[in-house]
Motif scaffolding. Structure first.
Motif, PDB file in Angstrom:
ATOM      1  N   THR A  42      32.424 -69.005 -39.567  1.00 13.52           N
ATOM      2  CA  THR A  42      33.666 -69.077 -39.286  1.00 13.52           C
ATOM      3  C   THR A  42      33.937 -69.160 -37.868  1.00 13.52           C
ATOM      4  OG1 THR A  42      34.190 -67.540 -41.125  1.00 13.52           O
ATOM      5  CG2 THR A  42      35.998 -67.713 -39.404  1.00 13.52           C
ATOM      6  N   THR A  81      49.096 -64.434 -54.753  1.00 17.24           N
ATOM      7  CA  THR A  81      49.041 -63.427 -53.715  1.00 17.24           C
ATOM      8  C   THR A  81      50.554 -62.409 -53.769  1.00 17.24           C
ATOM      9  OG1 THR A  81      47.323 -64.174 -52.475  1.00 17.24           O
ATOM     10  CG2 THR A  81      48.806 -62.525 -51.271  1.00 17.24           C
ATOM     11  N   ASP A  90      44.577 -58.500 -47.001  1.00 18.71           N
ATOM     12  CA  ASP A  90      43.019 -58.820 -47.409  1.00 18.71           C
ATOM     13  C   ASP A  90      43.027 -60.077 -47.934  1.00 18.71           C
ATOM     14  OD1 ASP A  90      41.973 -56.427 -46.293  1.00 18.71           O
ATOM     15  OD2 ASP A  90      41.949 -55.479 -48.141  1.00 18.71           O
ATOM     16  N   ALA A  91      43.983 -60.400 -48.776  1.00 20.84           N
ATOM     17  CA  ALA A  91      44.161 -61.660 -49.549  1.00 20.84           C
ATOM     18  C   ALA A  91      44.478 -63.118 -48.648  1.00 20.84           C
ATOM     19  CB  ALA A  91      45.415 -61.772 -50.626  1.00 20.84           C
ATOM     20  N   GLU A  94      41.526 -63.696 -46.425  1.00 20.70           N
ATOM     21  CA  GLU A  94      40.502 -64.798 -47.307  1.00 20.70           C
ATOM     22  C   GLU A  94      41.375 -66.084 -47.345  1.00 20.70           C
ATOM     23  OE1 GLU A  94      38.994 -65.150 -51.904  1.00 20.70           O
ATOM     24  OE2 GLU A  94      39.069 -63.213 -50.705  1.00 20.70           O
ATOM     25  N   VAL A  97      40.270 -68.194 -44.493  1.00 24.63           N
ATOM     26  CA  VAL A  97      38.944 -68.637 -44.492  1.00 24.63           C
ATOM     27  C   VAL A  97      38.976 -69.639 -45.468  1.00 24.63           C
ATOM     28  CG1 VAL A  97      36.659 -67.856 -44.749  1.00 24.63           C
ATOM     29  CG2 VAL A  97      38.265 -66.367 -43.750  1.00 24.63           C
ATOM     30  N   VAL A  98      39.483 -69.885 -46.443  1.00 22.59           N
ATOM     31  CA  VAL A  98      39.483 -70.776 -47.544  1.00 22.59           C
ATOM     32  C   VAL A  98      40.053 -71.975 -46.848  1.00 22.59           C
ATOM     33  CG1 VAL A  98      39.852 -71.614 -49.728  1.00 22.59           C
ATOM     34  CG2 VAL A  98      39.023 -69.117 -49.412  1.00 22.59           C
ATOM     35  N   PRO A 294      44.512 -62.876 -55.641  1.00 21.95           N
ATOM     36  CA  PRO A 294      43.038 -62.657 -54.817  1.00 21.95           C
ATOM     37  C   PRO A 294      42.898 -61.424 -54.395  1.00 21.95           C
ATOM     38  CG  PRO A 294      44.515 -64.860 -54.278  1.00 21.95           C
ATOM     39  CD  PRO A 294      45.273 -63.781 -55.227  1.00 21.95           C
ATOM     40  N   VAL A 295      41.988 -60.934 -54.272  1.00 20.89           N
ATOM     41  CA  VAL A 295      41.207 -59.560 -53.774  1.00 20.89           C
ATOM     42  C   VAL A 295      41.735 -58.561 -54.840  1.00 20.89           C
ATOM     43  CG1 VAL A 295      41.260 -57.787 -51.873  1.00 20.89           C
ATOM     44  CG2 VAL A 295      41.245 -60.248 -51.315  1.00 20.89           C
ATOM     45  N   ALA A 375      34.427 -68.863 -50.135  1.00 19.56           N
ATOM     46  CA  ALA A 375      34.877 -68.637 -48.843  1.00 19.56           C
ATOM     47  C   ALA A 375      33.591 -69.023 -47.753  1.00 19.56           C
ATOM     48  CB  ALA A 375      35.113 -67.195 -48.575  1.00 19.56           C
TER      49      ALA A 375
END
Length: 422
Positions: A42, A81, A90-91, A94, A97-98, A294-295, A375
């Motif tokens: 990352t 989300t 947290d979502a 993520e 990152v995506v 997500p998550v 991810a």
């Protein structure tokens, strides 16, 4: 054109390549026990994206259709989300990152339309995988974990054995494609490549990852069968058959791999996936359109299977992860984007790299049938190679370098751009 214009163009090009190669080299070296909160790929991905700002036209001037579909997936990610409402923080992490992965796919795909840049990136991946695979053999940063079926799963740097196997399997497939799938080969190159392939293959087997072995065998099978010409298919079939036979023989000699396969065939045990997959399918049927979020889907999955040690469980299958996290509104555009990349890799069989992009795609795809590394950076590098491969086969025109000066968007004349492999 002035000498200074060439110097600036050269320096920018080297900067872009250096950022890309740094990212690729970092992929096999994720270090879980780090003190910083971000994964190493990352961080290097952020460095690469920063270098693209020196020439955005070079990196973002063309937006493939596949990238647009992944953009639709990202919008669906946000919608799911918001609707889920839980674990939003947290979502969002993520999502970032995506999103970085999609931007890397776009920028790297445009850069690698120059086949020399693509070759450099793939050679870098192979070299990094060889070094990473050598660590346990040399006793450096070696980590082990015992399994109840007998034997030890071997990794390095504290990495997850399945994740390590996925990356190393992809690296070996790329190595075989670069060495044996091209028209020009040297005997010394074949000898060194065979030794490197043996090191990587053994490291994959030592992880005890059944999914990693399947991904490696699958990539080799694609290499063996999907070449463009009859002569190439015969050549690849011989090479692929030898490689797959050696892998199967090696798997039967290592207790950890042999015992895990025997246990799966005898009892149907798939390390808990036999419980996860039915639960995930039922979750999708309950919320098919927007998913569980997500998550949030991982927390719901842990409840469904009665998980006692962890509050959340990963789906261990990328399609089931998509279906339960974002529902059909996210799964459909993601799969369309993946299909467009696959089609590009299929047509690239006529290029100088032959079946390599397709075999690379097949290996990473199979890895994600027993895992969900959406991810991770490897999947987006694979998609970037697939998108870029269309330029190698002549479906789309490759990029020409641009002057990095005040007139940054003025193209260098064609006659002067051959230095970058056009």
């Amino acid at each position: 054109m002035s000498t200074r214009a060439y110097e600036v163009t050269d320096s920018v090009e080297l900067l872009l390549r250096g950022g890309l190669y740094l990212l690729v080299a970092s992929i096999p070296f994720e270090y879980p026990d780090r003190t910083i909160p971000l994964e190493i790929p990352t961080l290097t991905g952020a460095v690469f994206l920063l270098t693209t700002l020196f020439h955005p036209q070079r990196c973002y001037g063309t937006v493939p259709a596949a990238t647009l579909w992944f953009g639709v997936y990202l919008l669906a990610f946000l919608v799911s989300t918001i609707i889920a409402g839980e674990h939003a923080s947290d979502a969002i992490l993520e999502f970032i990152v995506v999103l970085q992965g999609v931007l890397i796919m776009l920028a790297a795909g445009n850069l690698m339309r120059d086949s020399r840049v693509a070759t450099g990136a793939m050679v870098t991946l192979v070299a990094a995988c060889v070094i990473r695979a050598s660590l346990p053999l040399l006793g450096l940063a070696r980590t082990t974990s015992s399994v109840w079926t007998g034997g030890e799963r071997v990794s390095a740097l504290g990495q997850n054995a399945n994740s390590a196997a996925m990356i190393l399997a992809a690296g070996m497939v790329v190595l075989v494609g670069l060495t044996y799938g091209r028209h020009r080969r040297s005997w010394w190159g074949l000898v060194f490549a065979s030794g490197f392939a043996a090191v990587i293959g053994y490291a994959v087997l030592e992880t005890g990852s059944r999914g990693g072995l399947v991904a490696l065998l699958g990539g080799m099978l694609v290499f063996a069968l999907a070449a463009e010409s009859t002569r190439a298919r015969l050549r690849n079939a011989v090479i692929g058959s030898i490689a797959m036979s050696l892998l199967v023989f090696g798997a039967l000699q290592l207790p950890v791999m042999k015992n895990r396969w025997e246990d799966s065939m005898r009892t149907g045990n798939m390390a808990g996936r036999e419980q996860l997959y039915p639960a995930l399918w039922n979750m999708f049927r309950e919320k098919p359109v927007f998913g569980w979020g997500p998550v949030s889907n991982q927390y719901e999955l842990a409840v469904r299977i009665g998980e006692r040690e962890r509050s959340a469980r990963a789906a261990h299958n990328i399609v089931l992860e998509l279906l339960t996290a974002t529902g059909l509104i996210g799964t459909i555009p993601f799969l369309i984007g993946g299909w467009l990349c696959l089609r590009q890799a299929w047509h690239a069989r006529r290029s100088g790299h032959g079946v390599l992009p397709l075999a690379f795609f097949g290996s990473v795809f199979l890895s994600n049938m027993s895992g969900d590394w959406i991810a991770g950076k490897l999947i987006w590098l694979m998609l970037a190679v697939a998108v870029a491969s269309a330029g190698w086969s002549g479906v789309i025109a490759p990029h020409r370098p641009f002057r990095s000066s005040r007139a940054a968007l003025v193209p260098v004349p064609v006659a002067q751009s051959s230095r970058w492999g056009d």
